[in-house]
Scaffold this motif. Structure first.
Motif, PDB file in Angstrom:
ATOM      1  N   GLU A 174       4.745  48.236  70.646  1.00 45.72           N
ATOM      2  CA  GLU A 174       3.771  49.327  70.635  1.00 45.72           C
ATOM      3  C   GLU A 174       3.916  50.184  69.377  1.00 45.72           C
TER       4      GLU A 174
ATOM      5  N   SER B  23       3.414  52.435  66.394  1.00 44.69           N
ATOM      6  CA  SER B  23       2.319  53.401  66.352  1.00 44.69           C
ATOM      7  C   SER B  23       2.399  54.364  65.171  1.00 44.69           C
TER       8      SER B  23
ATOM      9  N   ASN C 156       7.639  53.455  68.485  1.00 52.11           N
ATOM     10  CA  ASN C 156       6.730  53.003  69.532  1.00 52.11           C
ATOM     11  C   ASN C 156       5.897  54.162  70.073  1.00 52.11           C
ATOM     12  N   ASP C 157       4.835  53.798  70.763  1.00 56.56           N
ATOM     13  CA  ASP C 157       3.891  54.741  71.354  1.00 56.56           C
ATOM     14  C   ASP C 157       4.542  55.517  72.501  1.00 56.56           C
TER      15      ASP C 157
ATOM     16  N   ASP D 272       4.244  61.342  73.611  1.00 59.51           N
ATOM     17  CA  ASP D 272       3.204  60.480  73.041  1.00 59.51           C
ATOM     18  C   ASP D 272       3.288  60.529  71.513  1.00 59.51           C
TER      19      ASP D 272
ATOM     20  N   GLU E 253       2.711  59.410  67.899  1.00 58.59           N
ATOM     21  CA  GLU E 253       1.542  58.697  67.403  1.00 58.59           C
ATOM     22  C   GLU E 253       1.556  58.383  65.904  1.00 58.59           C
TER      23      GLU E 253
ATOM     24  N   GLY F  97      -0.143  62.961  70.771  1.00 58.18           N
ATOM     25  CA  GLY F  97      -1.121  62.157  71.493  1.00 58.18           C
ATOM     26  C   GLY F  97      -1.476  62.799  72.821  1.00 58.18           C
TER      27      GLY F  97
ATOM     28  N   GLU G 114      -3.957  61.060  66.677  1.00 58.09           N
ATOM     29  CA  GLU G 114      -3.071  59.938  66.386  1.00 58.09           C
ATOM     30  C   GLU G 114      -2.752  59.838  64.897  1.00 58.09           C
TER      31      GLU G 114
ATOM     32  N   THR H 259      -6.946  56.416  64.040  1.00 64.96           N
ATOM     33  CA  THR H 259      -5.675  55.997  64.631  1.00 64.96           C
ATOM     34  C   THR H 259      -4.473  56.213  63.725  1.00 64.96           C
TER      35      THR H 259
ATOM     36  N   GLU I  91      -2.679  51.039  64.674  1.00 60.04           N
ATOM     37  CA  GLU I  91      -2.379  52.468  64.800  1.00 60.04           C
ATOM     38  C   GLU I  91      -1.358  52.952  63.785  1.00 60.04           C
TER      39      GLU I  91
ATOM     40  N   GLU J 239      -0.398  47.042  67.371  1.00 59.66           N
ATOM     41  CA  GLU J 239       0.291  46.893  68.649  1.00 59.66           C
ATOM     42  C   GLU J 239      -0.013  45.522  69.256  1.00 59.66           C
TER      43      GLU J 239
END
Length: 288
Positions: free
Chosen positions: A35, A37, A51-52, A81, A83, A99, A152, A209, A256, A271
């Motif tokens: 994930e 990000s 990661n997210d 979150d 981002e 996020g 994001e 993003t 992202e 992702e």
């Protein structure tokens, strides 16, 4: 007037066709980065990602071939979150924990890591913290037509943080608002300074993003799931008044994270999503 607008749009597309955005998949990332990000380049030597939201409060150090070299725990920081990432002119790293898909968070955070954290032998680092609010958000969540408080993407520039929101409104407007706060620890109220609007009908083209700023070329790059928007020749922080170029990225994926790798060159990650692929590191560049 309708035909003139059509001709103008066609000429704009033709003028951009002289440059093509090429891409090369560098590698499949380590499975723990499914994930990914956020992305920054450190010392032209390391790529940093995370990661997210909902994952561990860790950042990952990669070499330029995408190999995972080191995992660093960010102490006393929660990945509610995370981002995006940004760096300043002193080598500090900023982690954007802002996020908010449902627009229900009354406060957001940005964590600041001191310079030199990559070469530190410790596997854990402490972080300073910025907490901020949006002055124009009065309800959590607001009405569906006013869901403009997810984000994001952000950059650091001249001692300020610039945050670019991700549109969640229904009906979709495609507007990305620009807020700024001081890049110093403590509590701040964000200031709205402008906005982008890439389109109003296709969230895959218009949902912001990731972002990065190149201090050498003074260009701002804004990433969506399927396009890269590059702004230049703007004054101060009036990014939206600059010259804009738009580049398509082959296929639509959950992209992202992006960062500059010099003039007209970028690194990008996406992702992993079952059925859509992803979880890769890419190099993008412009070719005449």
């Amino acid at each position: 007037m309708k035909y003139l607008a059509t001709i103008s749009t066609l000429l704009m597309c033709l003028s951009l066709s002289a440059q093509h955005l090429k891409s090369l998949k560098i590698c499949d990332l380590d499975k723990k980065l499914y994930e990914t990000s956020g992305l920054v380049l450190i010392d032209n030597k390391y790529l940093i990602t995370h990661n997210d939201g909902g994952n561990k409060s860790e950042i990952y150090v990669l070499n330029l071939e995408g190999k995972l070299l080191k995992t660093i725990d960010v102490d006393e920081a929660k990945n509610r979150d995370w981002e995006d990432l940004a760096t300043d002119d002193q080598g500090r790293l900023y982690i954007g924990d802002f996020g908010d898909n449902l627009n229900v968070r009354d406060k957001k955070q940005i964590y600041i890591l001191r310079s030199g954290f990559v070469d530190d032998k410790n596997q854990k680092v402490n972080a300073d913290k910025i907490t901020f609010t949006y002055p124009d958000q009065k309800k959590f969540p607001p009405h569906k037509s006013e869901m403009n408080f997810d984000a994001e993407a952000f950059i650091w520039l001249n001692g300020q943080i610039y945050i670019f929101t991700k549109c969640r409104t229904k009906p979709f407007t495609g507007i990305s608002y620009i807020y700024t706060i001081p890049a110093t620890e403590g509590e701040h109220v964000a200031k709205k300074i402008g906005r982008f609007q890439f389109c109003s009908s296709n969230w895959q083209w218009c949902s912001v993003t990731a972002a990065d700023y190149n201090p050498k070329t003074k260009e701002l790059s804004i990433l969506t799931y399927s396009k890269l928007y590059v702004y230049s020749n703007f004054k101060g922080h009036n990014f939206w008044e600059g010259k804009r170029k738009t580049y398509n990225i082959t296929s639509i994926k959950q992209r992202e994270a992006i960062c500059y790798n010099g003039k007209n060159s970028w690194y990008m990650t996406d992702e992993y999503r079952r059925g859509f692929g992803g979880g890769n590191l890419y190099k993008l560049w412009l070719s005449e």
